[in-house]
Write a protein that holds these residues in place. Structure first.
Motif, PDB file in Angstrom:
ATOM      1  N   SER A 371       0.813  -1.223   0.000  1.00  0.00           N
ATOM      2  CA  SER A 371       0.000   0.000   0.000  1.00  0.00           C
ATOM      3  C   SER A 371       0.843   1.268   0.000  1.00  0.00           C
ATOM      4  CB  SER A 371      -0.927   0.002   1.218  1.00  0.00           C
ATOM      5  OG  SER A 371      -0.169   0.011   2.423  1.00  0.00           O
ATOM      6  N   GLY A 372       2.149   1.128   0.304  1.00  0.00           N
ATOM      7  CA  GLY A 372       3.015   2.299   0.371  1.00  0.00           C
ATOM      8  C   GLY A 372       2.801   3.144   1.607  1.00  0.00           C
ATOM      9  N   SER A 373       2.214   2.583   2.654  1.00  0.00           N
ATOM     10  CA  SER A 373       1.888   3.339   3.858  1.00  0.00           C
ATOM     11  C   SER A 373       2.765   2.898   5.023  1.00  0.00           C
ATOM     12  CB  SER A 373       0.414   3.146   4.229  1.00  0.00           C
ATOM     13  OG  SER A 373       0.135   1.767   4.462  1.00  0.00           O
ATOM     14  N   CYS A 374       2.964   3.808   5.967  1.00  0.00           N
ATOM     15  CA  CYS A 374       3.726   3.531   7.183  1.00  0.00           C
ATOM     16  C   CYS A 374       2.766   2.962   8.227  1.00  0.00           C
ATOM     17  CB  CYS A 374       4.399   4.804   7.686  1.00  0.00           C
ATOM     18  SG  CYS A 374       5.347   4.593   9.205  1.00  0.00           S
ATOM     19  N   VAL A 375       3.013   1.726   8.675  1.00  0.00           N
ATOM     20  CA  VAL A 375       2.104   1.070   9.619  1.00  0.00           C
ATOM     21  C   VAL A 375       2.547   1.254  11.062  1.00  0.00           C
ATOM     22  CG1 VAL A 375       1.359  -0.611   7.906  1.00  0.00           C
ATOM     23  CG2 VAL A 375       3.315  -1.138   9.357  1.00  0.00           C
ATOM     24  N   SER A 376       3.839   1.512  11.289  1.00  0.00           N
ATOM     25  CA  SER A 376       4.350   1.724  12.648  1.00  0.00           C
ATOM     26  C   SER A 376       5.523   2.688  12.577  1.00  0.00           C
ATOM     27  CB  SER A 376       4.803   0.407  13.292  1.00  0.00           C
ATOM     28  OG  SER A 376       3.796  -0.556  13.280  1.00  0.00           O
ATOM     29  N   SER A 377       5.674   3.503  13.613  1.00  0.00           N
ATOM     30  CA  SER A 377       6.821   4.414  13.685  1.00  0.00           C
ATOM     31  C   SER A 377       7.068   4.804  15.129  1.00  0.00           C
ATOM     32  CB  SER A 377       6.595   5.667  12.827  1.00  0.00           C
ATOM     33  OG  SER A 377       5.542   6.451  13.358  1.00  0.00           O
ATOM     34  N   VAL A 378       8.325   5.121  15.414  1.00  0.00           N
ATOM     35  CA  VAL A 378       8.697   5.588  16.741  1.00  0.00           C
ATOM     36  C   VAL A 378       9.858   6.561  16.581  1.00  0.00           C
ATOM     37  CG1 VAL A 378      10.293   3.667  17.120  1.00  0.00           C
ATOM     38  CG2 VAL A 378       9.339   4.875  19.080  1.00  0.00           C
ATOM     39  N   ASN A 379       9.849   7.603  17.383  1.00  0.00           N
ATOM     40  CA  ASN A 379      10.912   8.605  17.337  1.00  0.00           C
ATOM     41  C   ASN A 379      12.028   8.178  18.281  1.00  0.00           C
ATOM     42  OD1 ASN A 379      12.485  10.840  16.992  1.00  0.00           O
ATOM     43  ND2 ASN A 379      11.035  12.303  17.859  1.00  0.00           N
ATOM     44  N   THR A 380      13.211   7.910  17.713  1.00  0.00           N
ATOM     45  CA  THR A 380      14.351   7.477  18.527  1.00  0.00           C
ATOM     46  C   THR A 380      15.155   8.651  19.075  1.00  0.00           C
ATOM     47  OG1 THR A 380      15.889   7.355  16.658  1.00  0.00           O
ATOM     48  CG2 THR A 380      14.498   5.431  17.068  1.00  0.00           C
TER      49      THR A 380
END
Length: 456
Positions: A371-380
Motif C-alpha cells: 500500500s506504500g503506507s507507514c504502519v508503525s513508527s517511533v521517534n528514537t
C-alpha cells in the motif's frame, strides 16, 4: 639601451618589440580556429558522466574529499540505446574469467593473506600496535545485563553512506578496513585472513581500491566487494580465489545485494545493475533512478528489490530484471525526510520493510510496501545509521549516532513498536550492524574504530 619618446611624449616601441595589437592580429591570421568557440566539455567526452550526487547530507556524513568519476574504464563498455536515442554509458559488459593477473582485468586483482602472514604485514604497513580484531579487554564486559567483547577495528572509515560489515551464514565476519577486507570466524574467534589489493606498478600500495560496500552470498561461499572506483570484486573465500573483477559502474558502488546466484549493485549516480557472474556477458539487466543509491536489498523471497536513496526515497522494484530499461519505474515509492541508508526487509512478514531516518529525522518506520503506507513508527531522537532484523526473536536492531551511540533492540507487534533494551558500548556512532544466523550474537562496528560482540 634607453627607450625614446615620440613627438607626442609617449614611449616609442623598441625595434624588436611587438605591440599587443600586432600580436593579436598575427595570432588570428596564423590560427583562424582560435576565434572559433571551443566545443563544450560534455561534447568532447561522451563517456563521462558528471556526478549529480556530489552534495552529501552534511549531518549524515562527515566532509571528505570527493573522488571524481572515472573518465576511462578498462574493459568493454557497451552503450545501449533507450527510447529517445539516449545512450546508457554505465552499462559494462566485460568477459568473466577467473583472476589470473591477465592484462584484460579492469583493475589489479586482490591477494589472499593468511592470518599468520597478515599479522606481520599489517604491522609493517601501519607501524602501530593495534591490529584488526585484537581483543581490547581480555575479559568480557557486562553492560545492561549483556556480555560484550570489544575488539579493535583500526582504519574503519567514518562514512555514513558505506556498508562495510556483514556476517555469512557460516558465522564468518567480513569487515572492510581501509582498502582491505578482514575475515574473522565468530565461532572460533580467530582471524582467518584478509583480502588485499595487489600492488600496481607506479602506484602507492592500497591507493586506488578504497572499499565502499560488501555483501556475502546467501550460501556463504562468495564475498562481493564494491569499490569507490566503481569496480566489483567477486571472491571465492572457500578456495581463496579471486573469481573476477567487474568494472560495473563509473561511480561509487553504494550497495550490493544477492538474488540467489545473481548480483545487484547500485551506484551514487542512481544506476542499478543486475549481474550474472556465470555468464560470458555478466550484465543481464539494469534500471535507473534519479537519486543516488545508498542501500539496496532483495526481499527474502526474491520477489522485490528495495533501493534507498540519498534524497529520502525508498523505491520498490518488481523481480523482472531482464533487459536494460531506463524507462523502468518502481512499483511503489515511499518518502522520509532524510536518506534511506538504514533499511531491511522483515524476514517473516512479506512486503514489510523497516527504515531508519538520519539526523534530520530519527524515526524508525515499518512500511507496508503493497500500500506504500507507514504502519508503525517511533521517534528514537537519534540518528539511525544501521538496521538489522533478528528473525528468531522477532526483533529489529538499530545502531545510532548522537547523543548516546547505542544499539537498540525493538519488538514489533503490528502496529506497535516497543523498546526492549539499549546497549551502550561505543563512544561514536554505530555505523554498521550484523547478526549471526541463530540470532545469539550482535556485531557492531563504530566510528570509534571498535568492533563489539554482544552476546544475547
Amino acid at each position: 639601451m634607453e627607450k625614446k619618446r615620440d613627438s607626442t611624449g609617449r614611449w616609442a616601441p623598441e625595434k624588436n618589440q611587438v605591440t599587443y595589437k600586432r600580436f593579436r592580429r598575427q595570432m588570428i591570421q596564423r590560427s583562424p580556429a582560435a576565434s572559433t568557440p571551443v566545443a563544450p566539455w560534455r561534447q568532447c567526452e561522451t563517456n563521462f558522466e558528471f556526478d549529480p550526487v556530489c552534495q552529501r547530507l552534511e549531518l549524515d556524513s562527515p566532509p571528505r574529499n570527493h573522488e571524481p568519476a572515472e573518465r576511462v574504464v578498462q574493459g568493454n563498455l557497451q552503450a545501449s540505446s533507450f527510447d529517445g536515442g539516449t545512450s546508457y554509458c554505465e552499462a559494462v559488459t566485460p568477459s568473466i574469467t577467473p583472476h589470473t593477473g591477465a592484462e584484460n582485468a579492469p583493475e589489479q586483482g586482490w591477494v589472499w593473506r593468511a592470518a599468520a602472514q597478515e599479522q606481520q604485514a599489517a604491522s609493517d604497513e601501519r607501524g602501530r600496535g593495534l591490529q584488526p580484531f585484537d581483543v581490547l579487554n581480555k575479559a568480557a564486559v557486562i553492560l545492561q545485563g549483556k556480555s560484550v567483547t570489544p575488539l579493535g577495528a583500526p582504519s574503519l572509515l567514518n562514512d555514513y553512506y558505506t556498508n562495510l560489515l556483514d556476517c555469512s551464514c557460516n558465522g564468518v565476519i567480513a569487515l572492510a578496513l581501509g582498502s582491505s577486507v578482514y575475515l574473522w570466524n565468530s565461532e572460533t574467534r580467530a582471524l582467518v585472513g584478509h583480502l588485499d589489493p595487489s600492488p600496481q606498478p607506479g602506484q602507492p600500495y592500497r591507493e586506488a581500491q578504497s572499499i565502499s560496500c560488501l555483501c556475502w552470498s546467501r550460501d556463504g561461499r562468495a564475498l562481493c566487494v564494491g569499490t569507490r572506483r566503481g569496480g566489483i570484486q567477486l571472491w571465492d573465500v572457500e578456495h581463496q580465489q579471486n573469481l573476477t573483477c567487474l568494472p560495473s559502474h563509473l561511480s561509487v558502488v553504494g550497495a550490493i545485494s544477492w538474488k540467489q546466484q545473481l548480483l545487484s549493485s547500485g551506484s551514487v549516480l542512481g544506476h542499478i545493475h543486475h549481474l550474472d557472474p556465470r555468464a560470458p556477458t555478466p550484465l543481464v539487466g539494469a534500471a535507473v533512478q534519479k537519486e543516488g543509491i545508498c542501500s539496496l536489498q532483495w526481499s527474502p523471497g526474491d520477489d522485490w528489490l528495495a533501493s534507498g536513496s540519498t534524497e529520502g526515497l525508498l523505491h520498490i522494484w518488481d523481480g523482472d530484471i531482464t533487459g536494460i530499461k531506463r524507462s523502468h519505474q518502481p512499483i511503489t515509492t515511499m518518502k522520509q525526510p532524510s536518506a534511506v541508508k538504514a533499511m531491511g526487509w522483515c524476514p517473516w512478514q512479506r512486503k514489510v520493510i523497516a527504515t531508519g531516518g538520519g539526523w534530520k529525522d530519527g524515526q524508525l518506520r515499518i512500511w507496508d510496501t503493497q500500500s506504500g503506507s507507514c504502519v508503525s513508527s517511533v521517534n528514537t531522537n537519534s540518528q539511525i545509521c544501521s538496521l538489522r532484523w533478528a528473525e528468531s526473536k522477532r526483533y529489529v536492531m538499530t545502531g545510532h549516532g548522537l547523543p548516546h551511540h547505542q544499539v537498540t533492540c525493538w519488538s514489533w507487534d503490528c502496529p506497535s513498536l516497543s523498546l526492549i533494551y539499549q546497549l551502550s558500548g561505543h563512544s561514536h556512532r554505530v555505523l554498521h550492524l550484523t547478526i549471526n544466523r541463530d540470532n545469539t550474537q550482535i556485531f557492531s562496528a563504530g566510528a570509534d574504530q571498535r568492533f563489539l560482540i554482544w552476546d544475547l
